[in-house]
Write a protein that holds these residues in place. Structure first.
Motif, PDB file in Angstrom:
ATOM      1  N   ASN A  42      10.529 -23.501 -36.778  1.00 23.53           N
ATOM      2  CA  ASN A  42      10.630 -22.328 -35.921  1.00 23.53           C
ATOM      3  C   ASN A  42      11.143 -22.766 -34.549  1.00 23.53           C
ATOM      4  OD1 ASN A  42       8.227 -20.179 -34.283  1.00 23.53           O
ATOM      5  ND2 ASN A  42      10.265 -19.653 -34.938  1.00 23.53           N
ATOM      6  N   ILE A  43      12.028 -21.959 -33.968  1.00 30.99           N
ATOM      7  CA  ILE A  43      12.552 -22.263 -32.638  1.00 30.99           C
ATOM      8  C   ILE A  43      12.909 -20.965 -31.925  1.00 30.99           C
ATOM      9  CG2 ILE A  43      14.951 -22.488 -33.405  1.00 30.99           C
ATOM     10  CD1 ILE A  43      15.178 -24.825 -31.344  1.00 30.99           C
ATOM     11  N   GLU A  44      12.850 -20.991 -30.597  1.00 31.11           N
ATOM     12  CA  GLU A  44      13.180 -19.811 -29.804  1.00 31.11           C
ATOM     13  C   GLU A  44      14.336 -20.083 -28.842  1.00 31.11           C
ATOM     14  OE1 GLU A  44       8.791 -20.033 -30.660  1.00 31.11           O
ATOM     15  OE2 GLU A  44      10.098 -21.302 -29.430  1.00 31.11           O
ATOM     16  N   LYS A  45      15.048 -19.011 -28.536  1.00 35.07           N
ATOM     17  CA  LYS A  45      16.038 -19.027 -27.455  1.00 35.07           C
ATOM     18  C   LYS A  45      15.462 -18.206 -26.312  1.00 35.07           C
ATOM     19  CE  LYS A  45      20.048 -16.689 -25.741  1.00 35.07           C
ATOM     20  NZ  LYS A  45      19.175 -16.027 -24.742  1.00 35.07           N
ATOM     21  N   GLY A  46      15.364 -18.808 -25.137  1.00 33.64           N
ATOM     22  CA  GLY A  46      14.854 -18.090 -23.985  1.00 33.64           C
ATOM     23  C   GLY A  46      15.955 -17.360 -23.248  1.00 33.64           C
ATOM     24  N   ILE A  47      15.637 -16.836 -22.081  1.00 31.05           N
ATOM     25  CA  ILE A  47      16.629 -16.127 -21.283  1.00 31.05           C
ATOM     26  C   ILE A  47      17.237 -17.072 -20.254  1.00 31.05           C
ATOM     27  CG2 ILE A  47      15.428 -13.936 -21.607  1.00 31.05           C
ATOM     28  CD1 ILE A  47      14.530 -14.171 -18.650  1.00 31.05           C
ATOM     29  N   LEU A  48      18.415 -16.707 -19.774  1.00 34.14           N
ATOM     30  CA  LEU A  48      19.113 -17.472 -18.734  1.00 34.14           C
ATOM     31  C   LEU A  48      19.263 -16.575 -17.515  1.00 34.14           C
ATOM     32  CD1 LEU A  48      21.868 -19.144 -20.931  1.00 34.14           C
ATOM     33  CD2 LEU A  48      19.916 -20.295 -19.874  1.00 34.14           C
ATOM     34  N   ILE A  49      18.798 -17.048 -16.376  1.00 29.25           N
ATOM     35  CA  ILE A  49      18.910 -16.240 -15.166  1.00 29.25           C
ATOM     36  C   ILE A  49      19.673 -17.002 -14.096  1.00 29.25           C
ATOM     37  CG2 ILE A  49      16.806 -14.933 -15.600  1.00 29.25           C
ATOM     38  CD1 ILE A  49      15.371 -16.711 -13.622  1.00 29.25           C
ATOM     39  N   VAL A  51      12.162 -18.742 -19.432  1.00 33.05           N
ATOM     40  CA  VAL A  51      13.492 -19.111 -18.925  1.00 33.05           C
ATOM     41  C   VAL A  51      13.925 -20.425 -19.569  1.00 33.05           C
ATOM     42  CG1 VAL A  51      14.852 -19.709 -16.898  1.00 33.05           C
ATOM     43  CG2 VAL A  51      13.125 -17.914 -16.741  1.00 33.05           C
ATOM     44  N   MET A  52      15.088 -20.416 -20.199  1.00 34.05           N
ATOM     45  CA  MET A  52      15.573 -21.581 -20.905  1.00 34.05           C
ATOM     46  C   MET A  52      16.226 -22.569 -19.939  1.00 34.05           C
ATOM     47  SD  MET A  52      17.726 -21.583 -24.455  1.00 34.05           S
ATOM     48  CE  MET A  52      19.141 -20.692 -23.789  1.00 34.05           C
ATOM     49  N   ASP A  53      15.892 -23.854 -20.111  1.00 32.89           N
ATOM     50  CA  ASP A  53      16.542 -24.901 -19.337  1.00 32.89           C
ATOM     51  C   ASP A  53      16.904 -26.048 -20.270  1.00 32.89           C
ATOM     52  OD1 ASP A  53      14.223 -26.400 -19.780  1.00 32.89           O
ATOM     53  OD2 ASP A  53      13.349 -25.867 -17.857  1.00 32.89           O
ATOM     54  N   GLU A  54      17.274 -27.199 -19.694  1.00 35.84           N
ATOM     55  CA  GLU A  54      17.757 -28.309 -20.515  1.00 35.84           C
ATOM     56  C   GLU A  54      16.672 -28.912 -21.398  1.00 35.84           C
ATOM     57  OE1 GLU A  54      16.429 -29.791 -16.526  1.00 35.84           O
ATOM     58  OE2 GLU A  54      17.803 -28.225 -17.217  1.00 35.84           O
ATOM     59  N   SER A  55      15.414 -28.598 -21.148  1.00 33.93           N
ATOM     60  CA  SER A  55      14.340 -29.149 -21.972  1.00 33.93           C
ATOM     61  C   SER A  55      14.172 -28.388 -23.295  1.00 33.93           C
ATOM     62  CB  SER A  55      13.013 -29.127 -21.196  1.00 33.93           C
ATOM     63  OG  SER A  55      12.557 -27.792 -21.012  1.00 33.93           O
ATOM     64  N   TRP A  56      14.785 -27.215 -23.404  1.00 36.46           N
ATOM     65  CA  TRP A  56      14.660 -26.424 -24.628  1.00 36.46           C
ATOM     66  C   TRP A  56      15.552 -27.014 -25.721  1.00 36.46           C
ATOM     67  CZ3 TRP A  56      12.965 -20.821 -24.919  1.00 36.46           C
ATOM     68  CH2 TRP A  56      12.051 -20.529 -23.905  1.00 36.46           C
ATOM     69  N   ASP A  57      15.121 -26.859 -26.969  1.00 40.25           N
ATOM     70  CA  ASP A  57      15.853 -27.415 -28.107  1.00 40.25           C
ATOM     71  C   ASP A  57      16.915 -26.480 -28.670  1.00 40.25           C
ATOM     72  OD1 ASP A  57      14.357 -29.771 -28.057  1.00 40.25           O
ATOM     73  OD2 ASP A  57      12.781 -28.898 -29.313  1.00 40.25           O
ATOM     74  N   TRP A  58      17.039 -25.305 -28.098  1.00 38.81           N
ATOM     75  CA  TRP A  58      17.955 -24.312 -28.648  1.00 38.81           C
ATOM     76  C   TRP A  58      19.391 -24.839 -28.753  1.00 38.81           C
ATOM     77  CZ3 TRP A  58      17.856 -20.088 -31.449  1.00 38.81           C
ATOM     78  CH2 TRP A  58      18.980 -19.271 -31.499  1.00 38.81           C
ATOM     79  N   GLY A  59      19.867 -25.511 -27.710  1.00 41.30           N
ATOM     80  CA  GLY A  59      21.241 -26.012 -27.731  1.00 41.30           C
ATOM     81  C   GLY A  59      21.482 -26.977 -28.868  1.00 41.30           C
ATOM     82  N   ARG A  60      20.525 -27.853 -29.125  1.00 40.70           N
ATOM     83  CA  ARG A  60      20.655 -28.804 -30.237  1.00 40.70           C
ATOM     84  C   ARG A  60      20.655 -28.066 -31.571  1.00 40.70           C
ATOM     85  NH1 ARG A  60      16.348 -31.233 -29.440  1.00 40.70           N
ATOM     86  NH2 ARG A  60      17.038 -33.078 -28.285  1.00 40.70           N
ATOM     87  N   PHE A  61      19.780 -27.079 -31.688  1.00 41.17           N
ATOM     88  CA  PHE A  61      19.680 -26.322 -32.932  1.00 41.17           C
ATOM     89  C   PHE A  61      20.989 -25.591 -33.230  1.00 41.17           C
ATOM     90  CE2 PHE A  61      18.473 -22.543 -35.392  1.00 41.17           C
ATOM     91  CZ  PHE A  61      17.745 -23.123 -36.431  1.00 41.17           C
TER      92      PHE A  61
END
Length: 237
Positions: A71-78, A93-103
């Motif tokens: 399971n993974i989430e995409k956060g918001i970008l502000i 708020v999504m930043d570089e620590s989130w795994d979304w970009g890799r996924f």
């Protein structure tokens, strides 16, 4: 272990303790701590909670089956300079620590197809993928666990993605109904109007054990079915 009735709480605790003997970073977390045997559980590669942005293992029971997946989430970008405000809503708020970009990169490159194939070969059940999306209107009051406005579920076959069920209230991910493979998903998501303010949740899962009353389950056998997912999470962290 022999149980008169399967306890997902006990199973997840036992599983987490086992992998923590090898990698001491995983924590088990229930969605509803007041109903631990009737709720979804996550095994998270962190002690933080909520663990939005972390790719994690997920477990639940339904119709005499134990289901498991990632399971993974995409956060918001502000884009704003109000650091006080950013601090208030930092959990979404999504930043570089989130795994979304890799996924997303692994979806595009075929890495997720390889994971699905490896998982499917071990469980011998159809592997499914659910994507859900909601528009974040009120960032201060937003609850990522609330019902999502759009959702689509696929059965992942050897040839294509087959839509099992869909619901579109905000028409954020309705174009996914026409995709034929996982590798097509990133371009559609990234081209979605207002994507910066859309929260997304993705889960890839399958049944991994048929629960039978008064029959012992083998933790090692269930774990062997989870091996591709577990190895992926461990490789990331």
């Amino acid at each position: 272990m022999s149980l008169s009735s399967f306890s997902i709480k006990n199973f997840v605790k036992e599983y987490t303790a086992l992998i923590n003997g090898e990698v001491k970073t995983f924590t088990s977390r229930p969605y509803n701590r007041f109903m631990p045997n009737n709720t979804k559980w996550w095994v998270v590669p962190s002690t933080a909670w909520p663990a939005f942005g972390k790719e994690k293992l997920v477990f639940w029971t339904e119709n005499s089956y134990l289901y498991a997946g990632i399971n993974i989430e995409k956060g918001i970008l502000i884009e704003e300079n109000d650091e006080t405000r950013r601090e208030e809503i930092k959990h979404i708020v999504m930043d570089e620590s989130w795994d979304w970009g890799r996924f997303v990169s692994d979806m595009r490159s075929g890495g997720m197809d390889e994971l699905v194939d490896a998982f499917k070969s071990r469980v011998n059940y159809p592997v499914h993928m659910i994507l859900s999306a909601s528009l974040v209107n009120n960032v201060g009051m937003y609850d990522p666990f609330s019902d999502k406005s759009d959702s689509i579920e696929f059965a992942i076959t050897e040839d294509t993605l087959q839509v099992c069920e869909s619901k579109f209230n905000i028409m954020a991910i309705n174009q996914l109904e026409t995709v034929e493979g996982i590798q097509e998903i990133p371009d559609i998501i990234e081209s979605t109007n207002g994507i910066n303010w859309i929260w997304m949740d993705v889960m890839i899962y399958a049944p991994v054990y048929c629960i039978k009353r008064n029959k012992a389950y083998s933790l090692s056998r269930i774990r062997s079915r989870l091996k591709p997912l577990e190895e992926r999470i461990k490789k990331i962290y």
